[in-house]
Design a protein around this motif. Structure first.
Motif, PDB file in Angstrom:
ATOM      1  N   THR A  27       0.743  -1.218   0.112  1.00  0.00           N
ATOM      2  CA  THR A  27       0.061  -0.015  -0.155  1.00  0.00           C
ATOM      3  C   THR A  27       0.823   1.185   0.053  1.00  0.00           C
ATOM      4  OG1 THR A  27      -0.156   0.050   2.275  1.00  0.00           O
ATOM      5  CG2 THR A  27      -1.893  -1.167   1.175  1.00  0.00           C
ATOM      6  N   GLN A  28       0.426   2.398  -0.541  1.00  0.00           N
ATOM      7  CA  GLN A  28       1.231   3.592  -0.604  1.00  0.00           C
ATOM      8  C   GLN A  28       1.263   3.976   0.798  1.00  0.00           C
ATOM      9  OE1 GLN A  28      -1.056   6.680  -2.452  1.00  0.00           O
ATOM     10  NE2 GLN A  28       0.798   7.943  -2.703  1.00  0.00           N
ATOM     11  N   LEU A  29       0.122   4.063   1.668  1.00  0.00           N
ATOM     12  CA  LEU A  29       0.267   4.441   2.985  1.00  0.00           C
ATOM     13  C   LEU A  29       0.021   3.437   4.149  1.00  0.00           C
ATOM     14  CD1 LEU A  29      -1.597   7.883   2.495  1.00  0.00           C
ATOM     15  CD2 LEU A  29       1.015   7.731   2.577  1.00  0.00           C
ATOM     16  N   PRO A  30       0.178   3.470   5.428  1.00  0.00           N
ATOM     17  CA  PRO A  30       0.006   2.323   6.079  1.00  0.00           C
ATOM     18  C   PRO A  30      -1.488   2.317   6.689  1.00  0.00           C
ATOM     19  CG  PRO A  30       0.920   4.139   7.387  1.00  0.00           C
ATOM     20  CD  PRO A  30       0.957   4.605   6.023  1.00  0.00           C
ATOM     21  N   PHE A  31      -2.496   2.361   5.720  1.00  0.00           N
ATOM     22  CA  PHE A  31      -3.687   2.214   5.969  1.00  0.00           C
ATOM     23  C   PHE A  31      -4.257   0.849   5.375  1.00  0.00           C
ATOM     24  CE2 PHE A  31      -3.394   6.854   5.644  1.00  0.00           C
ATOM     25  CZ  PHE A  31      -3.605   7.273   7.055  1.00  0.00           C
ATOM     26  N   PRO A  32      -5.136   0.150   5.923  1.00  0.00           N
ATOM     27  CA  PRO A  32      -5.476  -1.173   5.441  1.00  0.00           C
ATOM     28  C   PRO A  32      -6.245  -1.239   4.086  1.00  0.00           C
ATOM     29  CG  PRO A  32      -6.942  -0.512   7.295  1.00  0.00           C
ATOM     30  CD  PRO A  32      -6.025   0.593   7.125  1.00  0.00           C
ATOM     31  N   ALA A  33      -6.104  -2.115   3.321  1.00  0.00           N
ATOM     32  CA  ALA A  33      -6.525  -2.441   1.936  1.00  0.00           C
ATOM     33  C   ALA A  33      -7.215  -3.855   2.238  1.00  0.00           C
ATOM     34  CB  ALA A  33      -5.394  -2.470   0.994  1.00  0.00           C
ATOM     35  N   TYR A  34      -8.590  -3.862   1.994  1.00  0.00           N
ATOM     36  CA  TYR A  34      -9.313  -5.134   2.304  1.00  0.00           C
ATOM     37  C   TYR A  34      -9.488  -5.908   0.790  1.00  0.00           C
ATOM     38  CZ  TYR A  34     -10.358  -3.183   6.789  1.00  0.00           C
ATOM     39  OH  TYR A  34     -10.051  -2.683   8.028  1.00  0.00           O
ATOM     40  N   ILE A  35      -9.191  -6.968   0.902  1.00  0.00           N
ATOM     41  CA  ILE A  35      -9.152  -7.903  -0.315  1.00  0.00           C
ATOM     42  C   ILE A  35     -10.404  -8.803  -0.053  1.00  0.00           C
ATOM     43  CG2 ILE A  35      -8.148  -9.596  -1.890  1.00  0.00           C
ATOM     44  CD1 ILE A  35      -5.499  -8.845  -0.754  1.00  0.00           C
ATOM     45  N   THR A  36     -11.579  -8.480  -0.807  1.00  0.00           N
ATOM     46  CA  THR A  36     -12.879  -9.297  -0.536  1.00  0.00           C
ATOM     47  C   THR A  36     -12.754 -10.609  -1.320  1.00  0.00           C
ATOM     48  OG1 THR A  36     -13.734  -8.001  -2.391  1.00  0.00           O
ATOM     49  CG2 THR A  36     -14.385  -7.250  -0.119  1.00  0.00           C
ATOM     50  N   GLN A  37     -12.119 -10.831  -2.542  1.00  0.00           N
ATOM     51  CA  GLN A  37     -11.889 -11.970  -3.056  1.00  0.00           C
ATOM     52  C   GLN A  37     -11.017 -11.747  -4.029  1.00  0.00           C
ATOM     53  OE1 GLN A  37     -13.039 -13.145  -6.307  1.00  0.00           O
ATOM     54  NE2 GLN A  37     -13.602 -11.145  -7.154  1.00  0.00           N
ATOM     55  N   ALA A  38     -10.273 -12.982  -4.461  1.00  0.00           N
ATOM     56  CA  ALA A  38      -9.293 -12.967  -5.544  1.00  0.00           C
ATOM     57  C   ALA A  38      -9.306 -14.305  -6.100  1.00  0.00           C
ATOM     58  CB  ALA A  38      -7.823 -12.589  -4.809  1.00  0.00           C
ATOM     59  N   ARG A  39      -8.943 -14.416  -7.183  1.00  0.00           N
ATOM     60  CA  ARG A  39      -9.149 -15.815  -8.072  1.00  0.00           C
ATOM     61  C   ARG A  39      -7.999 -15.686  -9.387  1.00  0.00           C
ATOM     62  NH1 ARG A  39     -15.513 -14.858 -10.021  1.00  0.00           N
ATOM     63  NH2 ARG A  39     -14.868 -13.385 -11.648  1.00  0.00           N
ATOM     64  N   VAL A  40      -7.797 -16.993  -9.976  1.00  0.00           N
ATOM     65  CA  VAL A  40      -7.238 -17.172 -11.034  1.00  0.00           C
ATOM     66  C   VAL A  40      -8.442 -17.745 -12.235  1.00  0.00           C
ATOM     67  CG1 VAL A  40      -5.482 -18.338 -12.401  1.00  0.00           C
ATOM     68  CG2 VAL A  40      -5.024 -17.494 -10.107  1.00  0.00           C
TER      69      VAL A  40
END
Length: 228
Positions: free
Chosen positions: A210-223
């Motif tokens: 991340t650019q800053l120390p704020f959380p990024a939430y990943i709701t789903q990932a797939r191939v």
């Protein structure tokens, strides 16, 4: 002149004791005759007409039935066999054409390999805990296109973030898999350019920064794999 009826003779006849009875009898006969004629005219004639019509209709039906029967019987066993063979050949040709069309279309198949969900707030590349999956590329024949897809949400909306797929077995990032979250509070679905899976069975993980120390939430990932 005695033989002709005169007024006086008529008066004598009218005074006879049976004159009134005779007149009544004649009137009664006339009335009965009129009733009989009316009955014939009103009831008997329509009945005769309907009988004639019914007989005519029945005759026509019998005539048509006999014509149809004769036409049906005119085609013998050889004729019926020829007709049945022609119908069977036509149906078989139709089925063959339909199957050939479906085979030539050869629709593509799609597969989705889930990688899970997680959260990250590191300004350097880090593996997101729990987001991983084994993918054996040899299990998919005629692979056409493979992409890395990931859904991101950053509630603060004031930073960007980068994500990529990493082959932990071969120890290198999957080329062309990197995607960027451009900022804002609206969730985004990011899809990479086409990627290439390494041969064999390999463990793939998700990495992010991340650019800053704020959380990024990943709701789903797939191939996403599409075969030809």
């Amino acid at each position: 002149m005695e033989r002709y009826l005169t007024r006086d003779r008529l008066l004598e006849v009218s005074k006879h004791k049976h004159f009134g009875w005779g007149v009544s009898f004649v009137i009664a006969l006339l009335i009965l005759d009129l009733l009989f004629l009316n009955y014939k005219i009103i009831f008997v004639k329509p009945t005769l007409g309907s009988n004639i019509q019914s007989q005519t209709t029945q005759t026509a039906s019998n005539s048509e039935g006999s014509t149809i029967t004769e036409a049906k019987d005119s085609c013998g066993q050889n004729c019926q066999a020829y007709i049945n063979k022609a119908i069977s050949d036509a149906m078989g040709e139709s089925r063959t054409t339909s199957v050939g069309t479906n085979t030539s279309a050869n629709p593509a198949s799609e597969y989705f390999v889930p990688l899970g969900s997680g959260v990250i707030n590191s300004t350097s590349w880090q593996t997101v805990a729990g987001m991983q999956a084994y993918i054996d590329s040899s299990a998919y024949s005629n692979i056409g296109t493979v992409t890395f897809e990931i859904s991101i949400s950053i509630p603060s909306g004031n930073e960007t973030a980068n994500f990529q797929l990493y082959d932990q077995t071969q120890n290198h990032p999957v080329w062309n898999s990197e995607v960027t979250f451009t900022g804002g509070g609206t969730p985004q679905l990011l899809i990479s350019a086409p990627i290439t899976l390494d041969p064999g069975n390999n463990l793939y993980v998700v990495q992010a920064q991340t650019q800053l120390p704020f959380p990024a939430y990943i709701t789903q990932a797939r191939v996403h794999i599409i075969t030809q």
